[in-house]
Structure formats: structure tokens, C-alpha cells
Design an enzyme around this catalytic site. Structure first.
Site, PDB file in Angstrom:
ATOM      1  N   GLY A 120       6.779   1.662  14.160  1.00 48.61           N
ATOM      2  CA  GLY A 120       5.854   0.557  13.963  1.00 48.61           C
ATOM      3  C   GLY A 120       5.272   0.032  15.262  1.00 48.61           C
ATOM      4  CB  VAL A 143       9.223  -0.704  17.327  1.00 45.54           C
ATOM      5  CG1 VAL A 143      10.735  -0.814  17.195  1.00 45.54           C
ATOM      6  CG2 VAL A 143       8.622  -2.069  17.635  1.00 45.54           C
ATOM      7  CG  ASP A 172       6.408 -17.083  15.547  1.00 42.94           C
ATOM      8  OD1 ASP A 172       5.694 -17.680  14.710  1.00 42.94           O
ATOM      9  OD2 ASP A 172       6.146 -15.955  15.970  1.00 42.94           O
TER      10      ASP A 172
END
Length: 959
Positions: A646, A653, A763
Site C-alpha cells: 500500500g 509500505v 488524528d
């Protein structure tokens, strides 16, 4: 032009290699062309002799390729396609590319030239576009599996030419239009008199069902037309299909008219599904249908009548579902005495008088649901019925009645927990690596995992483990019969999904080794997808969807390696070898020079992080390991596409395997990434401080050769966001969602209340919650996090950062960050979890939407329209939802002081989880689930950052 001596020698070698090969040159060229359209291929697809070198998945007769079986073996990278080169394989008889989700695009029309093809198996891929008419030219075709893709457009009428077709599966696509029939010129499905399986469910097919489509010459045993948009009435020719065993017309909301009176000609029919339509006329007469085991005709508009005589004349009946039909009269006692009966769902009718179950009720009868009828009395004779009896909404249940059968919840015998295969461990079970699971034989191994969907099971008692034990034993025996290296089978969590399929998780464990090889996976996938395995009759027709399997040594052949295939044959010729080596050395030297140049450039830009003299610029480490660039390059196979799992704002990654066998995820930055050196250092420092089962673990990092990389524990089931949107294949019911959200809350509470000093994540969102193999939630992505309390205060003034939709309005307005800002984001996440909607989309804010729709005087607070349809809308199945919503709205109070601390939130979610019957444990302590390869679970979405110097471009109005 005259060739140089070495080029002349090279051309001779190429020609000689083709002559010496065992494989037809046309077939070799075709396979190489097909592989070129894929991003990966099996590891031994090198050379130019597929037959002689026994390429994985390739079978030959003489020098011709006759079979390609690559189920579930194409991994990673961007989606590939099926090249038109397939037409070169003119002798091909079997093509199985099933269970490869990264294989998509349109099917080439040239597939119609494979005149010898008998099996075309493309189930569980991502093919799209229309099904080519040219498939109708495959005159030898016997099995056609195109289910579980993304095909659109009409069913090709040309399929009617496939006179030898036995199995036709087009289910789980997006097909439109009607059912094609012979029109005097073009063929139609009515021409398929030898076909036994019409599987067309879960599409968007529409129009009337033509009466000509069925005839007495047909040999159909499965007719599945469920979950479509058919209209009109059921054709009377349906009664001519006297071989039929399974019939599904359910969930066609425009299907109307009377059921054909000759339906009771179908004496071999075992499963009948007519529910959720607009059928009218009299309730069908099922007299004489002695094979019927499962009948569901709920939610139609049949003419009101009394209980029919056939109620007690179906000796094989296990499940009778007749809800909301207005049937009246007194229920015959003999109905409860049927020997095989398991479930009676008869709510929403007019059954009246006295309910007399008697003492001779069937031993398998587990549930009687008679809610909302007109039953005034109950007579108990002999041994009382002590299983699940529900009579709420009847006159017998006067207001305030304390009888247990007058309650919709808390029955004396509630449904048993989902089945899970028993682990045969003597003493203390072994501790498995993160990539492994414990098999039923109590050994650690990497199983092949997926989901079985049974389209018409003949039983309804999902708590009866004898069915699953039978399936496990039968499946293992069939695998061994086909010489698949299988040690054991594990089944988990059976449930009925929204399409009325019985769905359960499957794990297949290897025998004599820790991990399956590519050929093993291909064989197992073929057995399951090509219906080589036939389950016990009680389970009915099924299909299988696999999770991607992670091979230990995934090898991707680069284009340069493909282009050099013919040189392998010339190894014995000294001159050619010398030339090849010289050329290779020149290329390598050039690449290294370029790489050195690039590394120097990156090192200069990175010096601000790892070369400054100030101590505050160097990550403060507490247990994280420092990796070298070469170490991470090795464990990711040179950052190969096969290991690319990804991309986020930070960079790519990659999956890697440490020498210890531990699977890790390596997040590698790229120039111009949205996450800078400050966020990189912050994440290292914070994650090296914290250690909690609900916070993702940092294994280490890399500052070598100008690289900045983070190494995390590998989390196989992706993000909570992907599960809620259906992208991951992980299904979360109400109890699972509570356990996931509880784990998330515990992780955040740890950061706020136990970390020293406290940490505000800043977040919190669904894409920053990861799910491991047991659906244990792990909070991730600490690039924006801040430490609190170092100066004795519980807040800090900081530039506003976060993600649109989750951002605390008080923090935005004051720039004062506190732990209650995380609480606000978590409250938004709570609402996202029950609605599966983005917090902010097209100007609609989920917090405002819930406030507007909320009506506390109604069931589920009147939020039925907002709830995720996957959860269902029955209040009895969503225990504690009202309390959950109350908690969410407390968390998103405008003023931070009015929001509860996370410790209090955890306690409340634990209480709600107990109300829902799930216990207060985390997912890791209660369940497991097939894992998948996440797209970008470590990068998350790129955070929308807000500068304190001005308003964002599209400001969020929280309420």
C-alpha cells in the site's frame, strides 16, 4: 545489414533453444505474453520451456499446454489483466485464474477462440465490463464460473449455444437486463437443456421472467434468481422442472402475482425461498413436496387464510419461515412434533386461540417465534418446552407480564455462540509467530484462509455443532483424496448474511510443513472453486472466496529477467556468456552510479534529522531497534512489488520477514511525502514509549543511507475503515464492532491516562485503527501526536492539525489541544461505526445527521435509515444501541469540559458490550477472523491539516 559475429551467435542460440524445448513455441510465446500483463507470476516461471521445466500451474499433453491452474497464486502490485495472448494456447482445456483479486479489467474477446476449453474458472477475481459474446463459441465448455467479479451489462444470449454446459455461475456481479431466450434467430438460456445449475443471484437483473425459459427437457437442479430486480409473476412453466432441488426467488421486490399452482409438482425440491417479494394470491399449496426441508415465504402479500393442512405433512421440514403473511386460525399441535423441525418463525400473523405445543415436540426444535399474533392462552402438558419461545405482542402477554416468553430478549435458551473448531492441545498450547495460527492439531502454521458461502443450507439451527463437525471431516477427507497436503480444517463464526447465505470462515492448515507452497494453494483453490469438493447435502450449493496467501519466499521476475530468458540456454557457449556478463556488468555499474547520486541527494536533505548536533533533533529511543538500509532491503526482497502492500501520504509500505520469522511492515518515505522529518521523529519517540495491546508496536526504524523508514508489527486485516466500507472482506456484525471499538477506546485511554507524560493522538479516525488476525483493534499513526502535562498543564497551544470531519471544533477555534480533542474524534468514530458513512461527505456531517434524525421515543432512537444495512434493523439484534448513541453524542459535545474522559468511555462501552451479549473482552480474547493483505493500513489517509493562521478552504460545521 551484416550481423556482427556475436549477434549471429546469439540468434543461433535463440533458434536452438526453441528447437530443444519440450513446449510448443506458440504456447511458450502465449504464456510469456500473458505473464507480461500481470504484475506477478509464480516463482519458477523462468526459461522458455513451461512443459519441460514444469512451471507451477501448467500441465501439458505432449508439447502442448492443456491446463492453467493458478488459483490464488498471483499476488501484490497493481491489478493485472488477462492478455489477448490467451488465444495462442489453442489446445487449452482448463483455465483457472480464480481467487486472484488483483486480476481484473475486461475479458478479451479472443478467449472465444479456445475451441477445446472445457473449464473456465474466473471466480473471485475483479474482472469488469461485459461478458464477451464470444464465450458462446466455446462449444466444449462444461463448467463456467464467472461469479464474484464486477461484470456489468446483459447475460450474453450466445451462452445458449453451450450445449454441453453443466454449471453456469454468474452470481455476485452487477449484471443487468433480462434472461435471454431463443427468439428464432439468437439462442437463449432455454436452449441449455443439459445444464444443471443456473446461479444468477445477487445481480441487478430485471424485467419479467419469460415463460419460455423453462421446459420439461431441462435438467436443472439449482435455480438461483435471488437478490435481483425481477418484476411480473413467476412463470407457470416452473412446474415443469421436476428435477429441481433448490429454488431461490427471494428479494426481488417487484416480483408479484400468484405462485404457480403446479409448484407442488417439484417433489424433489428441498429448499424453497420466496421471501421479500410482492407475491399475491393464495398461500401456495405444498402438499406432496415430501423432500422440502427449508421453506421461507415471509413478507409477501398472499390472501389471508387459516393454517394450511400441509403444515404437518412435510416430513423433512427443518425450517418454516412464514412471517407477516396474515395467516390465521389455531396452530396444529402436530406442527411442533415434526421429527426434523428446528425453527418456526411465524411472527406477524393472526394465529389465535390456545397454543398447545404438547409434550411430544421434536427433539431438534430450538426456536418458536410467534410475536405479534392473537394467541390468548397457552396449554402446557407433560414436559414443558424449555427452548426459545417468543410470544410478545400477543394477548397472552398482558402489559407488565413477567412470563419469560413475553420478552423479546433474555430467553431461557438464547442462541449459542458462533461455532469455532476445537483445538486439540494437551497441556499448554505452543506460542505461534505473528504470521501463524494454531491448527486444530495444535501445531503452529500459516493456513490458507477464506470464506465459504452456502447458498441454500437445509438447516437453521446454527448452534448444532454436528453439522460443522461433519463438514470438517468430509472436507478434510476430500482434500486428502485429491492428494492436497492438508493436515486439518478449521471453521469459525457461521452466520446468515444479508443475501440469506450461510457464511463461515475457513482455515486450511498444511501437513508436514509450516507453510503451503504455490502449487499447494493452486490445488486447494481449484478444489474449492471448481466444485471438485462436494459438501454434505445439508449444506447445499456454495461458493468460496479466498484471502490472499502470503508465501514465504515470493519472487517477482523483473522485465529484464523476462527479456533474458533465451540466454539461459546459451550458458554452455563461452562467447555468448562473456558478452552477456559484460553487458550485465555495464548495466549494474551504471545503475549503482545513479543510485549513489540519488542517495547523496537524499542524504543532504535528510541531514536535518539525523546529523544535527542538537539533542532534540535526534529521536529519543526506548526499545526501538535501528535497522540498516541493507537489512530492510533484504527482508523486503529489495522492496519488490510483490511485497508492496500500500501507499500513504508518507510513502510506500512493504511487507517483510525478519530472520526470526516475524512479519513486519516497513513504511518507506519518499521525496515530497506529506509526512516530514518532524512527524517521522515524533512517531519514533512516541511509539518507543508506549506498549499496549491496543496500540500498534514499533519494531524499529532506519536512518541509513539517507533513508527514513519505520518498521511496525504486521497487522493482517487492514483498517477499520476498509472493513466498514466492505473493501477488506472482513464482516463486522454488531458484537464485533463493539469489541473493536472497545479495543480502540482502551488504546486511547492508555495514551491519555497511563502514558507518562500523557499523549494526545490528534488524528483518531477509522483509517488509523488496524485490525489484527483476531480483530484486535490497534491504534496507529502517531505522526501528529503531542505530549501533554510536561509543564503541569493538561493542554498545549499548537498549530491545528487533524482530519476533516473528525476535528474537534473547540480545538480548531482556540488552538488549545487537550485530551478531550481525542474524545471528540472518537465520538465521530462511534457514529461512523454504526452508519458506515464517511463523517463528512457532500456537505453532510454525520454528527448533524444523527442529531437531526434522533427520536428517543422510538426503537433504536429512530435511526433506522442511518444505520449500516449490514447490521440489520431488528432492535433485538442491536442490544445496547441506544446507550451507544447516547455515549457518542456525549463525546461530541461542543465544549470539551462536557465530554467524558476516555477511562469513563471504556467503562461505558464495556457495559454496552455486556448488554449486547458479547462480554467485555477485547476481540483478541474472543475471536479470530481470516486475515487479508491491507492496502495501506500503516500510512492511513493523508491528514487534512489546518493552519492556525487562517480558515480551511471548506470549513466543517460540526453541528
Amino acid at each position: 545489414m551484416e550481423l556482427s559475429p556475436w549477434l549471429f551467435m546469439f540468434s543461433v542460440l535463440v533458434k536452438a533453444s526453441v528447437i530443444m524445448a519440450d513446449t510448443n513455441g506458440q504456447d511458450t510465446a502465449g504464456l510469456i505474453g500473458i505473464a507480461a500483463s500481470w504484475n506477478t507470476h509464480p516463482s519458477n516461471w523462468v526459461g522458455n520451456d513451461p512443459c519441460g521445466e514444469k512451471w507451477i500451474g501448467i500441465s501439458c499433453t505432449g508439447d502442448r499446454v492443456t491446463s492453467i491452474r493458478l488459483s490464488g497464486t498471483l499476488r501484490g502490485g497493481k491489478p493485472g489483466t488477462l492478455s489477448g495472448d490467451i488465444q495462442s494456447l489453442s489446445e487449452l482445456q482448463l483455465l483457472d485464474l480464480s481467487q486472484n483479486k488483483n486480476l481484473g479489467g475486461s475479458l478479451p474477446s479472443s478467449i472465444g477462440t479456445l475451441s477445446n476449453l472445457q473449464n473456465l474458472v474466473l471466480a473471485g477475481c475483479s474482472f469488469s465490463g461485459e461478458i464477451p459474446q464470444e464465450i458462446g463459441q466455446l462449444s466444449q465448455l462444461i463448467f463456467l464460473y464467472l461469479n464474484s467479479n464486477r461484470f456489468t451489462g446483459p447475460i450474453p444470449s450466445s451462452l445458449g449455444r453451450l450445449s454441453k454446459l453443466y454449471w453456469l455461475d454468474l452470481g455476485e456481479n452487477m449484471l443487468t437486463g433480462g434472461l435471454p431466450i431463443f427468439d428464432g434467430t439468437n439462442p437463449g438460456l432455454d436452449n441449455l437443456t443439459n445444464t444443471k445449475h443456473f446461479h444468477f443471484g445477487v445481480n441487478q437483473l430485471s424485467g419479467t421472467i419469460p415463460r419460455q425459459i423453462f421446459n420439461s427437457n431441462m435438467k436443472l437442479i439449482h435455480l438461483l434468481l435471488d437478490n435481483n430486480n425481477f418484476s411480473g409473476s413467476m412463470p407457470p412453466t416452473l412446474g415443469l422442472l421436476n428435477t429441481l432441488e433448490v429454488l431461490r426467488f427471494d428479494k426481488n421486490s417487484q416480483l408479484s402475482g400468484a405462485v404457480p399452482t403446479n409448484i407442488n409438482n417439484l417433489t424433489k425440491l428441498a429448499e424453497l425461498h420466496l421471501e421479500n417479494n410482492q407475491l399475491t394470491g393464495p398461500l401456495p399449496d405444498l402438499t406432496g413436496m415430501s423432500s422440502l426441508s427449508f421453506v421461507d415465504m415471509s413478507n409477501n402479500s398472499f390472501n389471508a387464510s387459516d393454517a394450511p393442512s400441509w403444515f404437518t405433512a412435510l416430513p423433512s421440514l427443518t425450517s418454516l419461515y412464514l412471517e407477516n403473511l396474515g395467516i390465521g386460525g389455531q396452530l396444529p399441535q402436530a406442527l411442533f412434533s415434526l421429527s426434523a423441525i428446528q425453527t418456526l418463525r411465524l411472527r406477524g400473523n393472526r394465529f389465535n386461540g390456545t397454543l398447545n405445543i404438547g409434550s411430544g415436540f421434536g427433539t431438534q426444535l430450538q426456536k418458536i417465534d410467534l410475536q405479534d399474533n392473537q394467541i390468548a392462552q397457552i396449554t402446557v402438558t407433560g414436559t414443558p418446552y424449555d427452548k426459545q419461545l417468543i410470544l410478545s405482542g400477543n394477548p397472552i402477554c398482558e402489559q407488565g407480564s413477567s412470563e419469560k416468553y413475553c420478552k423479546t430478549t433474555g430467553q431461557s435458551n438464547p442462541a449459542a455462540p458462533p461455532y469455532t473448531t476445537f483445538k486439540n492441545c494437551a497441556g499448554l498450547p505452543p506460542t505461534c509467530l505473528s504470521s501463524q495460527l494454531l491448527s486444530p492439531s495444535c501445531t503452529c502454521a500459516v493456513p490458507y484462509r477464506g470464506t465459504l458461502f452456502f447458498r441454500a443450507p437445509s438447516f437453521s439451527d446454527l448452534s448444532n455443532e454436528s453439522y460443522y463437525l461433519l463438514l470438517e471431516k468430509d472436507m478434510k477427507a476430500k482434500f486428502l483424496l485429491h492428494q492436497a497436503p492438508v493436515d486439518s480444517i478449521a471453521l469459525q463464526n457461521p452466520f446468515i448474511d444479508v443475501s440469506n447465505n450461510l457464511e463461515m470462515s475457513l482455515e486450511v492448515f498444511p501437513s508436514g510443513k509450516i507453510q503451503f507452497g504455490e502449487q499447494d494453494i493452486s490445488d486447494i483453490g481449484f478444489i474449492l472453486t471448481n466444485q471438485t469438493y462436494k459438501p454434505p447435502p445439508v449444506f447445499g450449493p456454495y461458493f468460496f472466496i479466498a484471502q490472499q496467501y502470503l508465501f514465504q519466499n515470493e519472487v517477482v521476475a523483473s522485465k529484464s529477467k523476462k527479456n533474458s530468458m533465451p540466454l539461459i540456454v546459451g550458458v554452455a557457449v563461452g562467447g555468448a556468456v562473456v558478452v552477456a556478463v559484460l553487458l550485465a556488468l555495464i548495466v549494474i555499474i551504471a545503475k549503482r552510479k545513479r543510485k549513489t547520486h540519488n542517495t547523496e541527494e537524499r542524504s543532504q536533505s535528510f541531514a536535518s534529522l539525523d546529523m544535527k548536533s542538537t539533542s532534540t533533533s535526534i529521536p529519543q529511543l526506548r526499545g526501538a531497534r535501528m535497522f540498516t538500509f541493507d537489512e530492510l532491503k533484504k527482508i523486503t526482497n529489495n522492496f519488490s512489488e510483490a511485497n508492496d502492500i500500500g501507499t500513504g501520504g508518507f510513502g510506500k509500505v512493504y511487507r517483510g520477514t525478519l530472520p526470526t520469522g516475524q512479519l513486519v511492515a516497513v513504511k518507506r518515505s519518499q521525496q515530497g511525502s506529506l509526512q516530514g522529518s518532524l512527524e517521522f521523529r515524533t512517531e519514533i519517540e512516541l511509539l518507543s514509549r508506549v506498549h499496549h495491546k491496543n496500540v500498534v508496536s514499533l519494531v524499529g526504524f532506519c536512518l541509513d543511507q539517507g533513508e527514513q523508514m519505520l518498521v511496525y508489527e504486521y497487522i493482517p486485516n487492514g483498517t477499520l475503515k476498509e472493513s466498514l466500507t466492505g473493501k477488506s472482506g472482513v464482516r463486522l456484525d454488531w458484537k464485533r464492532r463493539l469489541r473493536v471499538i472497545l479495543g480502540t477506546a482502551k488504546g486511547i485511554a492508555y495514551l491519555h491516562e497511563l502514558a507518562d507524560p500523557p499523549i494526545v493522538h490528534r488524528d483518531i479516525k477509522s483509517s488509523n485503527v488496524l485490525l489484527d488476525e483476531r480483530l484486535n483493534a490497534k491504534v496507529s499513526d502517531f505522526g501528529l501526536s503531542k505530549l501533554l502535562g510536561e509543564d503541569g498543564r493538561g493542554m498545549v497551544t499548537t498549530q491545528v492539525k487533524g482530519t476533516m470531519g473528525y476535528l474537534d471544533p473547540e480545538y480548531y477555534m482556540t488552538q488549545q489541544l487537550t485530551d478531550r480533542s481525542d474524545v471528540y474524534s472518537f465520538g465521530v468514530l462511534l457514529l461512523e461505526v454504526i452508519t458506515a458513512k464517511k463523517p463528512l461527505e457532500r456537505g453532510r456531517y454525520i454528527v448533524r445527521e444523527v442529531h437531526t434524525a434522533l427520536d428517543r421515543s422510538k426503537d433504536l432512537y429512530g435511526l433506522h435509515e442511518l444505520l449500516d444495512p449490514v447490521l440489520g434493523a431488528a432492535p433485538s439484534s442491536l442490544g445496547g444501541l441506544e446507550q451507544y448513541v447516547d455515549l457518542a453524542l456525549r463525546c461530541v459535545e461542543e465544549a470539551g469540559a462536557d465530554r467524558p474522559p476516555m477511562g469513563e468511555v471504556v467503562a461505558e462501552i464495556e457495559r454496552i458490550t455486556r448488554m449486547a451479549g458479547g462480554g467485555a473482552e477485547s476481540a483478541s480474547e474472543s475471536m479470530s477472523y481470516p486475515s487479508r493483505t491491507p492496502r495501506h493500513p500503516y500510512g492511513g489517509d493523508s491528514p487534512a491539516e489546518y493552519s492556525s493562521s487562517g480558515l480551511p478552504s471548506s470549513r466543517v460545521e460540526p453541528k
